[in-house]
Scaffold this motif. Structure first.
Motif, PDB file in Angstrom:
ATOM      1  N   ILE A 293       0.846  -1.189   0.000  1.00 55.57           N
ATOM      2  CA  ILE A 293       0.000   0.000   0.000  1.00 55.57           C
ATOM      3  C   ILE A 293       0.881   1.238   0.000  1.00 55.57           C
ATOM      4  N   GLU A 294       0.854   1.972  -1.086  1.00 56.15           N
ATOM      5  CA  GLU A 294       1.732   3.120  -1.245  1.00 56.15           C
ATOM      6  C   GLU A 294       1.417   4.219  -0.229  1.00 56.15           C
ATOM      7  N   GLY A 295       2.448   4.698   0.416  1.00 52.98           N
ATOM      8  CA  GLY A 295       2.322   5.808   1.350  1.00 52.98           C
ATOM      9  C   GLY A 295       1.816   5.451   2.722  1.00 52.98           C
ATOM     10  N   ALA A 296       1.531   4.172   2.968  1.00 55.68           N
ATOM     11  CA  ALA A 296       1.005   3.758   4.273  1.00 55.68           C
ATOM     12  C   ALA A 296       2.133   3.580   5.273  1.00 55.68           C
ATOM     13  N   ALA A 297       1.956   4.155   6.464  1.00 55.02           N
ATOM     14  CA  ALA A 297       2.910   3.991   7.553  1.00 55.02           C
ATOM     15  C   ALA A 297       2.628   2.673   8.276  1.00 55.02           C
ATOM     16  N   HIS A 298       3.226   2.484   9.434  1.00 54.97           N
ATOM     17  CA  HIS A 298       3.104   1.211  10.139  1.00 54.97           C
ATOM     18  C   HIS A 298       1.661   0.929  10.558  1.00 54.97           C
ATOM     19  N   ALA A 299       1.159  -0.232  10.156  1.00 58.16           N
ATOM     20  CA  ALA A 299      -0.194  -0.706  10.484  1.00 58.16           C
ATOM     21  C   ALA A 299      -1.293   0.207   9.943  1.00 58.16           C
ATOM     22  N   GLU A 300      -0.965   1.051   8.994  1.00 60.04           N
ATOM     23  CA  GLU A 300      -1.921   2.020   8.455  1.00 60.04           C
ATOM     24  C   GLU A 300      -2.576   1.550   7.165  1.00 60.04           C
ATOM     25  N   SER A 301      -2.124   0.460   6.593  1.00 63.02           N
ATOM     26  CA  SER A 301      -2.536   0.068   5.250  1.00 63.02           C
ATOM     27  C   SER A 301      -4.048  -0.011   5.084  1.00 63.02           C
ATOM     28  N   TYR A 302      -4.748  -0.609   6.058  1.00 64.78           N
ATOM     29  CA  TYR A 302      -6.199  -0.765   5.936  1.00 64.78           C
ATOM     30  C   TYR A 302      -6.891   0.589   5.856  1.00 64.78           C
ATOM     31  N   TYR A 303      -6.422   1.532   6.624  1.00 65.63           N
ATOM     32  CA  TYR A 303      -7.038   2.858   6.683  1.00 65.63           C
ATOM     33  C   TYR A 303      -6.602   3.738   5.517  1.00 65.63           C
ATOM     34  N   LYS A 304      -5.375   3.574   5.087  1.00 69.07           N
ATOM     35  CA  LYS A 304      -4.826   4.407   4.012  1.00 69.07           C
ATOM     36  C   LYS A 304      -5.500   4.126   2.682  1.00 69.07           C
ATOM     37  N   ASP A 305      -5.717   2.859   2.389  1.00 70.78           N
ATOM     38  CA  ASP A 305      -6.341   2.482   1.114  1.00 70.78           C
ATOM     39  C   ASP A 305      -7.256   1.289   1.362  1.00 70.78           C
ATOM     40  N   MET A 306      -8.408   1.572   1.965  1.00 69.12           N
ATOM     41  CA  MET A 306      -9.345   0.530   2.357  1.00 69.12           C
ATOM     42  C   MET A 306      -9.860  -0.256   1.146  1.00 69.12           C
ATOM     43  N   GLU A 307     -10.061   0.430   0.043  1.00 70.74           N
ATOM     44  CA  GLU A 307     -10.586  -0.238  -1.153  1.00 70.74           C
ATOM     45  C   GLU A 307      -9.626  -1.319  -1.639  1.00 70.74           C
ATOM     46  N   THR A 308      -8.345  -0.981  -1.762  1.00 73.51           N
ATOM     47  CA  THR A 308      -7.349  -1.950  -2.218  1.00 73.51           C
ATOM     48  C   THR A 308      -7.191  -3.086  -1.216  1.00 73.51           C
ATOM     49  N   TYR A 309      -7.159  -2.747   0.058  1.00 75.36           N
ATOM     50  CA  TYR A 309      -6.981  -3.740   1.118  1.00 75.36           C
ATOM     51  C   TYR A 309      -8.145  -4.728   1.119  1.00 75.36           C
ATOM     52  N   GLU A 310      -9.375  -4.218   1.101  1.00 71.21           N
ATOM     53  CA  GLU A 310     -10.538  -5.096   1.157  1.00 71.21           C
ATOM     54  C   GLU A 310     -10.681  -5.917  -0.122  1.00 71.21           C
ATOM     55  N   LYS A 311     -10.310  -5.341  -1.250  1.00 66.82           N
ATOM     56  CA  LYS A 311     -10.349  -6.096  -2.508  1.00 66.82           C
ATOM     57  C   LYS A 311      -9.391  -7.283  -2.442  1.00 66.82           C
ATOM     58  N   ALA A 312      -8.186  -7.029  -1.915  1.00 63.48           N
ATOM     59  CA  ALA A 312      -7.204  -8.105  -1.786  1.00 63.48           C
ATOM     60  C   ALA A 312      -7.696  -9.176  -0.827  1.00 63.48           C
ATOM     61  N   LEU A 313      -8.293  -8.755   0.285  1.00 60.61           N
ATOM     62  CA  LEU A 313      -8.844  -9.705   1.250  1.00 60.61           C
ATOM     63  C   LEU A 313      -9.960 -10.538   0.633  1.00 60.61           C
ATOM     64  N   THR A 314     -10.880  -9.872  -0.041  1.00 58.11           N
ATOM     65  CA  THR A 314     -12.029 -10.564  -0.630  1.00 58.11           C
ATOM     66  C   THR A 314     -11.586 -11.602  -1.648  1.00 58.11           C
ATOM     67  N   GLU A 315     -10.676 -11.224  -2.537  1.00 62.70           N
ATOM     68  CA  GLU A 315     -10.187 -12.157  -3.550  1.00 62.70           C
ATOM     69  C   GLU A 315      -9.474 -13.357  -2.911  1.00 62.70           C
ATOM     70  N   PHE A 316      -8.688 -13.067  -1.883  1.00 68.26           N
ATOM     71  CA  PHE A 316      -7.951 -14.114  -1.200  1.00 68.26           C
ATOM     72  C   PHE A 316      -8.908 -15.073  -0.489  1.00 68.26           C
ATOM     73  N   MET A 317      -9.897 -14.529   0.199  1.00 71.19           N
ATOM     74  CA  MET A 317     -10.838 -15.362   0.953  1.00 71.19           C
ATOM     75  C   MET A 317     -11.730 -16.182   0.017  1.00 71.19           C
ATOM     76  N   GLU A 318     -12.120 -15.589  -1.095  1.00 77.51           N
ATOM     77  CA  GLU A 318     -12.941 -16.335  -2.036  1.00 77.51           C
ATOM     78  C   GLU A 318     -12.189 -17.533  -2.579  1.00 77.51           C
ATOM     79  N   GLU A 319     -10.883 -17.404  -2.684  1.00 75.99           N
ATOM     80  CA  GLU A 319     -10.057 -18.490  -3.203  1.00 75.99           C
ATOM     81  C   GLU A 319      -9.837 -19.585  -2.153  1.00 75.99           C
ATOM     82  N   ILE A 320      -9.492 -19.199  -0.923  1.00 74.31           N
ATOM     83  CA  ILE A 320      -9.107 -20.197   0.073  1.00 74.31           C
ATOM     84  C   ILE A 320     -10.282 -20.830   0.806  1.00 74.31           C
ATOM     85  N   MET A 321     -11.425 -20.158   0.819  1.00 73.88           N
ATOM     86  CA  MET A 321     -12.562 -20.667   1.587  1.00 73.88           C
ATOM     87  C   MET A 321     -13.523 -21.518   0.763  1.00 73.88           C
ATOM     88  N   GLN A 322     -13.135 -21.885  -0.432  1.00 72.03           N
ATOM     89  CA  GLN A 322     -13.998 -22.721  -1.274  1.00 72.03           C
ATOM     90  C   GLN A 322     -14.144 -24.129  -0.698  1.00 72.03           C
TER      91      GLN A 322
END
Length: 322
Positions: A293-322
């Motif tokens: 996450i560009e420009g995110a400080a420590h532990a800030e990634s979710y807040y800095k770019d929530m859209e990118t973070y949640e998209k990555a989570l959603t794609e990952f969970m859809e793959e592993i939770m099948q």
């Protein structure tokens, strides 16, 4: 003879200074009560104030959901505490009654389970996940005098995984999520023999080992040499807490990993450098993804770019939770 006495005296002064430096570093870093949250926040360099309105809004929703305190006994006899949220039926993203899904979230250094996860809990609960938010040993309502830095916490994580299986049944699918020290914890846990219920791991700004991250902090933030403080603290920790500060290193544990891992890190992290994420990622032998996450400080990634973070989570969970 006088010169020799001076040399011996100087050596004694240096040795005493080294012992004093080691004791000071160890006591304020590794022991419960001396490791302060406000100091950690200051060191991390993240401006959390701008996210307080979001946190408060999400906290209101999360605490309105059914939840309860639970506990287990650790492998070394400590009572460990967590907050458990059953899955929300008919949530914003659909009914979840057909699949048992759970996430266990591990917090960072000097944090607490519930308070550190109120924002992202909104995301998981609305997608039908049961949630468990443990307080790490020597944090929150969990017992313990010495902080585990992932090295001991990974055994505690295994205990919480088994608790979740007992709570929700043998068919539950579990994901582990951790931030900072919690990120290191889940990465170190990946090297253990895990129940088949564990389908994937998400590490947000996890570090390699306590020795390496504190060496980095001393060198780059305080412009101090790591010797003798780190080496002395390592000896003390082996005696007092029962583990070495480089005994369990995430970059070596992921070489044994069998479950998929999603790595997330902020490019502007000055507390746990982004280079550690790249290093651990390169060592990982299981299926893996990496999101910076560009420009995110420590532990800030979710807040800095929530859209990118949640998209990555959603794609990952859809793959592993099948």
């Amino acid at each position: 003879m006088g010169a020799l006495k001076n040399i011996v005296a100087a050596a004694g002064i240096l040795a005493a200074a080294g012992i004093g430096e080691t004791a000071y570093f160890y006591n304020r870093t590794m022991k419960r009560g001396n490791a302060k949250t406000d100091r950690t926040i200051k060191m991390s360099g993240t401006d959390w104030a701008k996210y307080y309105p979001l946190m408060e809004k999400r906290k209101e929703y999360v605490l309105a959901q059914t939840h309860r305190d639970v506990s287990i006994t650790s492998f070394d006899g400590l009572k460990l505490h967590a907050t458990y949220f059953p899955a929300v039926e008919d949530g914003e993203h659909g009914n979840i009654s057909d699949v048992k899904k759970a996430v266990i979230c591990f917090h960072g250094y000097t944090g607490e389970g519930l308070s550190n996860h109120v924002a992202i809990a909104d995301y998981f609960l609305k997608r039908g996940y049961a949630m468990l938010m443990p307080d790490a040993r020597a944090h929150g309502e969990s017992e313990g005098e010495y902080i585990g830095f992932g090295c001991l916490d990974r055994q505690d994580a295994l205990g919480w995984i088994n608790w979740m299986i007992q709570e929700l049944g043998e068919d539950v699918k579990i994901m582990l999520h951790g931030t900072s020290m919690g990120g290191a914890t889940v990465l170190m846990t990946s090297g253990l023999e895990l129940p088949a219920n564990v389908k994937g791991i998400v590490s947000d700004c996890g570090f390699t080992s306590p020795k390496e991250v504190f060496t980095y902090v001393l060198n780059h933030m305080y412009h101090l040499p790591a010797f003798p403080a780190i080496q002395g603290a390592d000896l003390l920790n082996k005696k007092l807490a029962g583990y070495g500060m480089d005994e369990c290193n995430a970059k070596y544990e992921v070489e044994k990993a069998k479950v998929p891992i999603l790595f997330i890190h902020g490019s502007a992290d000055t507390f746990v450098p982004c280079s550690m994420c790249h290093e651990i990622y390169d060592h990982c032998r299981s299926p893996k993804r990496k999101v910076i996450i560009e420009g995110a400080a420590h532990a800030e990634s979710y807040y800095k770019d929530m859209e990118t973070y949640e998209k990555a989570l959603t794609e990952f969970m859809e793959e592993i939770m099948q």
